[in-house]
Design a protein around this motif. Structure first.
Motif, PDB file in Angstrom:
ATOM      1  N   ASP A   1       1.918   6.573  -6.888  1.00  0.00           N
ATOM      2  CA  ASP A   1       0.815   7.421  -7.352  1.00  0.00           C
ATOM      3  C   ASP A   1       1.130   8.902  -7.195  1.00  0.00           C
ATOM      4  O   ASP A   1       0.611   9.738  -7.945  1.00  0.00           O
ATOM      5  CB  ASP A   1      -0.465   7.084  -6.579  1.00  0.00           C
TER       6      ASP A   1
ATOM      7  N   LYS B   1       0.830  -1.214   0.000  1.00  0.00           N
ATOM      8  CA  LYS B   1       0.000   0.000   0.000  1.00  0.00           C
ATOM      9  C   LYS B   1       0.863   1.261   0.000  1.00  0.00           C
ATOM     10  O   LYS B   1       0.562   2.231  -0.706  1.00  0.00           O
ATOM     11  CB  LYS B   1      -0.928  -0.004   1.216  1.00  0.00           C
TER      12      LYS B   1
ATOM     13  N   LYS C   1       2.473   1.759  -3.388  1.00  0.00           N
ATOM     14  CA  LYS C   1       1.497   2.280  -4.350  1.00  0.00           C
ATOM     15  C   LYS C   1       1.244   3.765  -4.113  1.00  0.00           C
ATOM     16  O   LYS C   1       1.156   4.564  -5.056  1.00  0.00           O
ATOM     17  CB  LYS C   1       0.187   1.502  -4.241  1.00  0.00           C
TER      18      LYS C   1
ATOM     19  N   GLN D   1       8.347   7.954  -5.171  1.00  0.00           N
ATOM     20  CA  GLN D   1       8.876   6.629  -4.877  1.00  0.00           C
ATOM     21  C   GLN D   1      10.376   6.617  -4.627  1.00  0.00           C
ATOM     22  O   GLN D   1      10.911   5.674  -4.043  1.00  0.00           O
ATOM     23  CB  GLN D   1       8.518   5.630  -5.988  1.00  0.00           C
TER      24      GLN D   1
END
Length: 285
Positions: A138, A131, A134, A142
């Protein structure tokens, strides 16, 4: 007459092997008796020694140790949870819950095998990691919000630029949104969360921060305050500051400095609960 004497002497010599044979059989019998006596294990004594070693090595209290009927020693080791007050996914996380796991063990019930707990917890932690990865992807962060699995648990490393201005411990509005989303994910698991502050090796000496120690500690505690305000139970949280002394990259270039200036959120595996301070009657209001 002489022939008779020679015949008797010859007959006597031919039977002497029986003495050697009987001595050999006697020695073999004694040998196997000694082996048998040495292989007998005192179950109670073995249990006491095993529990003592297990506690000393940090393995907690064994839930069950079964001894085989044959004299070959222990046959099965089933290790229970590291601490009677540790939590695992799917169980009640109320801090006032005083259910005693040891009483269940004395009734001969194996509540949860250690291996099963570990597998379930690993799946839960890996779900949190997925999670968070992600969320980072999004939002295009990252490279600045990176999670990794370690022996102690899940490490979520957040670079300084996402949370603070250089040389400051104040959390900006954008950082609060990031921590709010992280808190939503972390709230699904009962594990202890340690917030660790880290800096690079560039010295700082201001009225508020005499050294990198103070800067790293106050940054960690400020993040803890945000997590608590966003619904993480305070009893799950702790803060630590390591200054410049736990780098993950070389401090010889700007990229290395950036990686070392970070906040690490450690979602600890429940087996490490035994090393954490526990709630005592004296501290209960």
């Amino acid at each position: 007459m002489r022939r008779n004497r020679e015949h008797e002497a010859e007959k006597e010599n031919s039977d002497r092997w029986l003495l050697t044979y009987s001595d050999l059989i006697t020695l073999l019998m004694i040998f196997f008796v000694v082996l048998y006596s040495m292989s007998k294990v005192d179950a109670d004594r073995f249990q006491a020694i095993a529990e003592s070693l297990n506690k000393a090595l940090g393995g907690g209290i064994p839930a069950k140790m079964e001894m085989a009927d044959s004299p070959v020693g222990p046959s099965i080791f089933t290790t229970g949870s590291p601490s009677s007050n540790s939590t695992v996914p799917g169980k009640d996380t109320d801090p006032d819950n005083t259910t005693n796991a040891d009483s269940d063990n004395t009734n001969g019930e194996n509540i949860n095998s250690g291996q099963g707990n570990n597998e379930a917890e690993t799946m839960s932690i890996e779900g949190i990691k997925a999670k968070l990865d992600k969320f980072a992807a999004d939002n295009g962060i990252q490279t600045k919000l990176v999670s990794s699995m370690e022996e102690r648990g899940l490490v979520v490393s957040i670079q300084e630029t996402l949370l603070f201005e250089s040389g400051s411990a104040d959390i900006n509005a954008k950082a609060r949104d990031i921590l709010r989303n992280i808190s939503t994910v972390l709230a699904s698991a009962p594990n202890q969360i340690r917030v660790e502050g880290h800096t690079d090796n560039v010295p700082i000496h201001t009225a508020q921060f005499p050294s990198n120690w103070e800067l790293s500690v106050i940054r960690a505690t400020n993040v803890v305050q945000i997590l608590q305000n966003e619904g993480i139970r305070p009893g799950r949280l702790s803060a630590a500051g390591y200054g410049e002394y736990r780098p993950i990259a070389l401090n010889d270039n700007a990229e290395g400095h950036g990686k070392n200036r970070r906040i690490d959120l450690i979602i600890l595996r429940s087996k490490y609960d035994i090393t954490e301070p526990t709630k005592t009657a004296a501290s209960t209001p």
